[in-house]
Design a protein around this motif. Structure first.
Motif, PDB file in Angstrom:
ATOM      1  N   LYS A   5       0.797  -1.226   0.000  1.00 40.82           N
ATOM      2  CA  LYS A   5       0.000   0.000   0.000  1.00 40.82           C
ATOM      3  C   LYS A   5       0.829   1.275   0.000  1.00 40.82           C
ATOM      4  O   LYS A   5       0.291   2.352  -0.251  1.00 40.82           O
ATOM      5  N   ASN A   6       2.122   1.190   0.299  1.00 43.71           N
ATOM      6  CA  ASN A   6       2.930   2.405   0.356  1.00 43.71           C
ATOM      7  C   ASN A   6       4.393   2.088   0.073  1.00 43.71           C
ATOM      8  O   ASN A   6       4.765   0.926  -0.125  1.00 43.71           O
ATOM      9  N   ALA A   7       5.216   3.137   0.071  1.00 46.74           N
ATOM     10  CA  ALA A   7       6.630   2.983  -0.278  1.00 46.74           C
ATOM     11  C   ALA A   7       7.379   2.123   0.730  1.00 46.74           C
ATOM     12  O   ALA A   7       8.251   1.331   0.359  1.00 46.74           O
ATOM     13  N   ALA A   8       7.050   2.275   2.011  1.00 49.14           N
ATOM     14  CA  ALA A   8       7.741   1.487   3.035  1.00 49.14           C
ATOM     15  C   ALA A   8       7.477  -0.002   2.843  1.00 49.14           C
ATOM     16  O   ALA A   8       8.392  -0.828   2.960  1.00 49.14           O
ATOM     17  N   MET A   9       6.246  -0.358   2.529  1.00 49.52           N
ATOM     18  CA  MET A   9       5.918  -1.765   2.310  1.00 49.52           C
ATOM     19  C   MET A   9       6.611  -2.293   1.054  1.00 49.52           C
ATOM     20  O   MET A   9       7.073  -3.443   1.030  1.00 49.52           O
ATOM     21  N   ALA A  10       6.693  -1.461   0.022  1.00 48.45           N
ATOM     22  CA  ALA A  10       7.383  -1.871  -1.204  1.00 48.45           C
ATOM     23  C   ALA A  10       8.854  -2.155  -0.919  1.00 48.45           C
ATOM     24  O   ALA A  10       9.431  -3.129  -1.427  1.00 48.45           O
ATOM     25  N   GLN A  11       9.460  -1.320  -0.094  1.00 50.39           N
ATOM     26  CA  GLN A  11      10.860  -1.532   0.263  1.00 50.39           C
ATOM     27  C   GLN A  11      11.034  -2.783   1.115  1.00 50.39           C
ATOM     28  O   GLN A  11      12.007  -3.530   0.956  1.00 50.39           O
ATOM     29  N   MET A  12      10.098  -3.033   2.003  1.00 47.17           N
ATOM     30  CA  MET A  12      10.190  -4.219   2.849  1.00 47.17           C
ATOM     31  C   MET A  12      10.052  -5.497   2.028  1.00 47.17           C
ATOM     32  O   MET A  12      10.648  -6.523   2.365  1.00 47.17           O
ATOM     33  N   VAL A  13       9.276  -5.440   0.947  1.00 51.01           N
ATOM     34  CA  VAL A  13       9.177  -6.598   0.054  1.00 51.01           C
ATOM     35  C   VAL A  13      10.550  -6.918  -0.529  1.00 51.01           C
ATOM     36  O   VAL A  13      10.976  -8.079  -0.566  1.00 51.01           O
ATOM     37  N   ALA A  14      11.265  -5.878  -0.975  1.00 57.46           N
ATOM     38  CA  ALA A  14      12.608  -6.082  -1.526  1.00 57.46           C
ATOM     39  C   ALA A  14      13.555  -6.647  -0.469  1.00 57.46           C
ATOM     40  O   ALA A  14      14.368  -7.540  -0.753  1.00 57.46           O
ATOM     41  N   VAL A  15      13.441  -6.149   0.757  1.00 55.76           N
ATOM     42  CA  VAL A  15      14.305  -6.628   1.839  1.00 55.76           C
ATOM     43  C   VAL A  15      14.011  -8.092   2.163  1.00 55.76           C
ATOM     44  O   VAL A  15      14.929  -8.914   2.308  1.00 55.76           O
ATOM     45  N   VAL A  16      12.736  -8.429   2.259  1.00 56.47           N
ATOM     46  CA  VAL A  16      12.358  -9.811   2.582  1.00 56.47           C
ATOM     47  C   VAL A  16      12.824 -10.761   1.487  1.00 56.47           C
ATOM     48  O   VAL A  16      13.360 -11.847   1.769  1.00 56.47           O
ATOM     49  N   LEU A  17      12.637 -10.364   0.235  1.00 59.86           N
ATOM     50  CA  LEU A  17      13.121 -11.198  -0.868  1.00 59.86           C
ATOM     51  C   LEU A  17      14.638 -11.351  -0.800  1.00 59.86           C
ATOM     52  O   LEU A  17      15.175 -12.437  -1.044  1.00 59.86           O
ATOM     53  N   GLY A  18      15.321 -10.256  -0.462  1.00 59.96           N
ATOM     54  CA  GLY A  18      16.776 -10.310  -0.350  1.00 59.96           C
ATOM     55  C   GLY A  18      17.242 -11.267   0.730  1.00 59.96           C
ATOM     56  O   GLY A  18      18.295 -11.897   0.606  1.00 59.96           O
ATOM     57  N   ILE A  19      16.451 -11.392   1.789  1.00 58.99           N
ATOM     58  CA  ILE A  19      16.801 -12.311   2.875  1.00 58.99           C
ATOM     59  C   ILE A  19      16.452 -13.753   2.511  1.00 58.99           C
ATOM     60  O   ILE A  19      17.202 -14.681   2.818  1.00 58.99           O
ATOM     61  N   LEU A  20      15.338 -13.939   1.826  1.00 61.63           N
ATOM     62  CA  LEU A  20      14.884 -15.294   1.501  1.00 61.63           C
ATOM     63  C   LEU A  20      15.728 -15.948   0.409  1.00 61.63           C
ATOM     64  O   LEU A  20      15.939 -17.163   0.427  1.00 61.63           O
ATOM     65  N   ILE A  21      16.211 -15.140  -0.541  1.00 64.81           N
ATOM     66  CA  ILE A  21      17.014 -15.699  -1.635  1.00 64.81           C
ATOM     67  C   ILE A  21      18.479 -15.647  -1.205  1.00 64.81           C
ATOM     68  O   ILE A  21      19.219 -14.717  -1.527  1.00 64.81           O
ATOM     69  N   PHE A  22      18.891 -16.662  -0.460  1.00 67.21           N
ATOM     70  CA  PHE A  22      20.208 -16.646   0.186  1.00 67.21           C
ATOM     71  C   PHE A  22      21.220 -17.571  -0.483  1.00 67.21           C
ATOM     72  O   PHE A  22      22.334 -17.731   0.018  1.00 67.21           O
ATOM     73  N   ILE A  23      20.851 -18.198  -1.585  1.00 68.12           N
ATOM     74  CA  ILE A  23      21.740 -19.183  -2.199  1.00 68.12           C
ATOM     75  C   ILE A  23      23.047 -18.555  -2.662  1.00 68.12           C
ATOM     76  O   ILE A  23      24.129 -19.103  -2.461  1.00 68.12           O
ATOM     77  N   ASP A  24      22.954 -17.390  -3.290  1.00 64.30           N
ATOM     78  CA  ASP A  24      24.156 -16.728  -3.806  1.00 64.30           C
ATOM     79  C   ASP A  24      23.895 -15.235  -3.888  1.00 64.30           C
ATOM     80  O   ASP A  24      22.786 -14.813  -4.235  1.00 64.30           O
ATOM     81  N   ASP A  25      24.907 -14.434  -3.575  1.00 67.92           N
ATOM     82  CA  ASP A  25      24.695 -12.988  -3.561  1.00 67.92           C
ATOM     83  C   ASP A  25      24.459 -12.428  -4.954  1.00 67.92           C
ATOM     84  O   ASP A  25      23.665 -11.504  -5.141  1.00 67.92           O
ATOM     85  N   TYR A  26      25.139 -12.994  -5.977  1.00 66.00           N
ATOM     86  CA  TYR A  26      24.908 -12.524  -7.343  1.00 66.00           C
ATOM     87  C   TYR A  26      23.487 -12.853  -7.790  1.00 66.00           C
ATOM     88  O   TYR A  26      22.782 -12.017  -8.359  1.00 66.00           O
ATOM     89  N   PHE A  27      23.083 -14.086  -7.554  1.00 64.06           N
ATOM     90  CA  PHE A  27      21.727 -14.494  -7.920  1.00 64.06           C
ATOM     91  C   PHE A  27      20.703 -13.666  -7.152  1.00 64.06           C
ATOM     92  O   PHE A  27      19.661 -13.279  -7.697  1.00 64.06           O
ATOM     93  N   ASN A  28      20.998 -13.391  -5.901  1.00 65.95           N
ATOM     94  CA  ASN A  28      20.125 -12.559  -5.081  1.00 65.95           C
ATOM     95  C   ASN A  28      19.943 -11.187  -5.714  1.00 65.95           C
ATOM     96  O   ASN A  28      18.817 -10.717  -5.913  1.00 65.95           O
ATOM     97  N   ALA A  29      21.057 -10.538  -6.035  1.00 66.93           N
ATOM     98  CA  ALA A  29      20.991  -9.184  -6.584  1.00 66.93           C
ATOM     99  C   ALA A  29      20.254  -9.157  -7.920  1.00 66.93           C
ATOM    100  O   ALA A  29      19.414  -8.280  -8.167  1.00 66.93           O
ATOM    101  N   LEU A  30      20.567 -10.114  -8.786  1.00 67.63           N
ATOM    102  CA  LEU A  30      19.923 -10.153 -10.100  1.00 67.63           C
ATOM    103  C   LEU A  30      18.420 -10.392  -9.977  1.00 67.63           C
ATOM    104  O   LEU A  30      17.607  -9.712 -10.610  1.00 67.63           O
TER     105      LEU A  30
END
Length: 225
Positions: free
Chosen positions: A104-129
């Motif tokens: 619903k807002n910018a803070a939630m959009a940013q938290m989605v990116a953060v949560v995805l960044g934490i969940l995709i932990f296999i490789d930092d390159y794959f995470n970033a891409l």
């Protein structure tokens, strides 16, 4: 020219070309050529030979094939292929549509990116891409700057991978422990025991979660996408 002020020329060329052309590969290639010229006393023939021999040496050292480097390059190419596959098959669009119903807002959009960044932990390159590709349309919708998105991705990818034993970083560090520690030591247990002392990773994750949750921006992060 080695060991003198001239060694600053290649990185300056790279920085200036990135700013001027916005082309990363061209800029880095120019820096490589400039470095080779300095190493070979500005002799073009010797420079060309040096560049070619160094490039070949990445794959073959004259006696054996360097399988580690080849596998690493194939791995990175594979990450790019997977990311492109996700995009072409509509995964990015599908996730964006799903997220738009819940965010619903910018803070939630940013938290989605953060949560995805934490969940995709296999490789930092794959995470970033992956996180960058998936989150971009969502953060753009809520006027989150690309600089802020880059910060969110960078501060979750490497820190998470560095403290996760199931990541490529974790596997590498555990392998080092297996070589350096006595045979009776358990490398996995040793790695886990060091996690609380990885202050950078813990601090980076804490700050990025706080920054995203409260929509705190600094400098260029305030510029809308």
């Amino acid at each position: 020219m080695v060991g003198s002020v001239y060694t600053l020329i290649p990185p300056l060329i790279v920085i200036l070309m990135v700013i001027a052309t916005k082309k990363i590969l061209l800029s880095i290639s120019s820096g490589i050529v400039a470095s080779a010229l300095l190493l070979n006393q500005l002799q073009p023939t010797d420079t060309a030979k040096d560049i070619v021999s160094t490039a070949v040496g990445i794959f073959y050292d004259g006696k054996t094939v360097n399988t580690d480097n080849i596998l690493l390059i194939l791995f990175i190419l594979g990450l790019g292929i997977i990311t492109a596959f996700i995009e072409k098959n509509g995964g990015t669009v599908g996730f964006a549509r799903w997220a738009q119903k819940h965010v619903k807002n910018a803070a939630m959009a940013q938290m989605v990116a953060v949560v995805l960044g934490i969940l995709i932990f296999i490789d930092d390159y794959f995470n970033a891409l992956t996180v960058g590709e998936v989150s971009r349309s969502l953060t753009d919708k809520y006027k989150v700057s690309r600089e802020k998105l880059a910060y969110l991705i960078d501060s979750t990818s490497a820190p998470v991978c560095s403290i996760c034993p199931l990541s490529s970083w974790g596997a590498y560090i555990i392998a080092l422990y297996a070589v350096l520690l006595p045979p009776t030591a358990a490398p996995l247990n040793q790695f886990i025991s060091t996690i609380p002392y990885n202050f950078y990773a813990i601090f980076a994750l804490g700050v990025v979660i706080f920054s995203a949750g409260f929509n705190i921006n600094v400098g260029k992060m305030n510029d809308v996408a």
